[in-house]
Design a protein around this motif. Structure first.
Motif, PDB file in Angstrom:
ATOM      1  N   UNK A   1       0.845  -1.188   0.000  1.00  9.80           N
ATOM      2  CA  UNK A   1       0.000   0.000   0.000  1.00  9.80           C
ATOM      3  C   UNK A   1       0.877   1.233   0.000  1.00  9.80           C
ATOM      4  N   UNK A   2       0.522   2.189  -0.840  1.00 11.23           N
ATOM      5  CA  UNK A   2       1.317   3.396  -0.957  1.00 11.23           C
ATOM      6  C   UNK A   2       0.947   4.383   0.132  1.00 11.23           C
ATOM      7  N   UNK A   3       1.935   4.919   0.791  1.00 14.19           N
ATOM      8  CA  UNK A   3       1.705   6.066   1.654  1.00 14.19           C
ATOM      9  C   UNK A   3       3.015   6.809   1.860  1.00 14.19           C
ATOM     10  N   UNK A   4       2.908   8.002   2.419  1.00 17.00           N
ATOM     11  CA  UNK A   4       4.062   8.882   2.582  1.00 17.00           C
ATOM     12  C   UNK A   4       3.979   9.569   3.931  1.00 17.00           C
ATOM     13  N   UNK A   5       5.142   9.777   4.530  1.00 12.60           N
ATOM     14  CA  UNK A   5       5.223  10.398   5.848  1.00 12.60           C
ATOM     15  C   UNK A   5       6.238  11.524   5.801  1.00 12.60           C
ATOM     16  N   UNK A   6       5.766  12.744   6.073  1.00  6.75           N
ATOM     17  CA  UNK A   6       6.653  13.904   6.036  1.00  6.75           C
ATOM     18  C   UNK A   6       7.297  14.165   7.383  1.00  6.75           C
ATOM     19  N   UNK A   7       8.397  14.903   7.326  1.00  5.75           N
ATOM     20  CA  UNK A   7       9.019  15.456   8.526  1.00  5.75           C
ATOM     21  C   UNK A   7       9.726  16.749   8.131  1.00  5.75           C
ATOM     22  N   UNK A   8      10.098  17.505   9.120  1.00  2.87           N
ATOM     23  CA  UNK A   8      10.717  18.796   8.862  1.00  2.87           C
ATOM     24  C   UNK A   8       9.685  19.893   8.999  1.00  2.87           C
ATOM     25  N   UNK A   9       9.944  21.029   8.438  1.00  4.23           N
ATOM     26  CA  UNK A   9       9.042  22.148   8.606  1.00  4.23           C
ATOM     27  C   UNK A   9       9.357  22.899   9.882  1.00  4.23           C
ATOM     28  N   UNK A  10       8.527  23.871  10.191  1.00  2.00           N
ATOM     29  CA  UNK A  10       8.740  24.678  11.377  1.00  2.00           C
ATOM     30  C   UNK A  10       8.633  26.150  11.050  1.00  2.00           C
ATOM     31  N   UNK A  11       9.227  26.965  11.917  1.00  2.00           N
ATOM     32  CA  UNK A  11       9.165  28.417  11.754  1.00  2.00           C
ATOM     33  C   UNK A  11      10.548  28.969  11.441  1.00  2.00           C
ATOM     34  N   UNK A  12      10.589  29.930  10.557  1.00  2.00           N
ATOM     35  CA  UNK A  12      11.856  30.532  10.148  1.00  2.00           C
ATOM     36  C   UNK A  12      11.604  31.984   9.760  1.00  2.00           C
ATOM     37  N   UNK A  13      12.626  32.797   9.866  1.00  2.00           N
ATOM     38  CA  UNK A  13      12.495  34.183   9.430  1.00  2.00           C
ATOM     39  C   UNK A  13      12.700  34.280   7.920  1.00  2.00           C
ATOM     40  N   UNK A  14      12.163  35.329   7.357  1.00  2.00           N
ATOM     41  CA  UNK A  14      12.314  35.563   5.916  1.00  2.00           C
ATOM     42  C   UNK A  14      13.791  35.561   5.535  1.00  2.00           C
ATOM     43  N   UNK A  15      14.076  34.911   4.428  1.00  3.30           N
ATOM     44  CA  UNK A  15      15.449  34.769   3.968  1.00  3.30           C
ATOM     45  C   UNK A  15      16.109  33.489   4.430  1.00  3.30           C
ATOM     46  N   UNK A  16      15.483  32.792   5.349  1.00  2.00           N
ATOM     47  CA  UNK A  16      16.037  31.561   5.883  1.00  2.00           C
ATOM     48  C   UNK A  16      15.763  30.359   4.990  1.00  2.00           C
ATOM     49  N   UNK A  17      16.210  29.204   5.467  1.00  2.00           N
ATOM     50  CA  UNK A  17      16.076  27.962   4.709  1.00  2.00           C
ATOM     51  C   UNK A  17      15.491  26.861   5.590  1.00  2.00           C
ATOM     52  N   UNK A  18      14.835  25.931   4.942  1.00  2.00           N
ATOM     53  CA  UNK A  18      14.308  24.740   5.612  1.00  2.00           C
ATOM     54  C   UNK A  18      14.383  23.577   4.637  1.00  2.00           C
ATOM     55  N   UNK A  19      14.465  22.375   5.197  1.00  2.00           N
ATOM     56  CA  UNK A  19      14.410  21.188   4.353  1.00  2.00           C
ATOM     57  C   UNK A  19      13.321  20.261   4.871  1.00  2.00           C
ATOM     58  N   UNK A  20      12.457  19.874   3.964  1.00  2.24           N
ATOM     59  CA  UNK A  20      11.413  18.910   4.279  1.00  2.24           C
ATOM     60  C   UNK A  20      11.852  17.534   3.783  1.00  2.24           C
ATOM     61  N   UNK A  21      11.428  16.515   4.506  1.00  2.13           N
ATOM     62  CA  UNK A  21      11.727  15.136   4.123  1.00  2.13           C
ATOM     63  C   UNK A  21      10.431  14.340   4.062  1.00  2.13           C
ATOM     64  N   UNK A  22      10.440  13.310   3.236  1.00  2.00           N
ATOM     65  CA  UNK A  22       9.260  12.458   3.102  1.00  2.00           C
ATOM     66  C   UNK A  22       9.703  11.050   2.765  1.00  2.00           C
ATOM     67  N   UNK A  23       9.320  10.111   3.604  1.00  5.07           N
ATOM     68  CA  UNK A  23       9.613   8.702   3.348  1.00  5.07           C
ATOM     69  C   UNK A  23       8.392   8.087   2.674  1.00  5.07           C
ATOM     70  N   UNK A  24       8.634   7.382   1.597  1.00  2.00           N
ATOM     71  CA  UNK A  24       7.531   6.761   0.867  1.00  2.00           C
ATOM     72  C   UNK A  24       7.552   5.250   1.028  1.00  2.00           C
ATOM     73  N   UNK A  25       6.387   4.669   0.906  1.00  2.00           N
ATOM     74  CA  UNK A  25       6.225   3.228   1.012  1.00  2.00           C
ATOM     75  C   UNK A  25       5.345   2.762  -0.131  1.00  2.00           C
ATOM     76  N   UNK A  26       5.696   1.628  -0.694  1.00  5.66           N
ATOM     77  CA  UNK A  26       4.886   1.099  -1.771  1.00  5.66           C
ATOM     78  C   UNK A  26       5.502   1.349  -3.131  1.00  5.66           C
TER      79      UNK A  26
END
Length: 120
Positions: free
Chosen positions: A1-26
């Motif tokens: 069965x296909x599904x996906x689980x994200x992680x990362x995100x949050x709060x940051x000031x303008x000009x900043x950086x973030x990285x999101x991750x997602x593990x997939x199954x299926x």
């Protein structure tokens, strides 16, 4: 069965950086990132297919980068030079079709979403 689980995100000031991750199954052949800001419809941000082809929304070209670590079945979204208008819930999406699309109404399996907040 296909599904996906994200992680990362949050709060940051303008000009900043973030990285999101997602593990997939299926049996996933296309993955992507979508976002939904308050009061707005869900929109496509970036997609990546099994051939390594990418597509980006015009609003994030040159700012966001989608990539994948196949050994870890993990999709990433590197976001740089973030702006307040990038504030949204970001969703990882996966589909068994090899045809990637930024259309949010397409047949995707959706993650639970992760909040990204950019303050000015």
């Amino acid at each position: 069965q296909v599904h996906a689980v994200e992680s990362g995100g949050g709060s940051v000031q303008a000009g900043g950086s973030l990285r999101l991750s997602c593990v997939s199954f299926g049996n996933v052949r296309c993955m992507g990132w979508f976002r939904q800001a308050p009061g707005k419809e869900r929109e496509g941000v970036a997609t990546l297919d099994t051939r390594g082809r990418t597509a980006y929304a015009d609003s994030v070209k040159g700012q966001f980068t989608i990539s994948r670590d196949n050994a870890k079945n993990t999709l990433y979204l590197q976001m740089t030079s973030l702006k307040p208008e990038d504030t949204a819930v970001y969703y990882c999406a996966a589909r068994t079709s090899a045809s990637c699309t930024l259309y949010s109404g397409a047949n995707y399996y959706w993650g639970q979403g992760t909040q990204v907040t950019v303050s000015s």
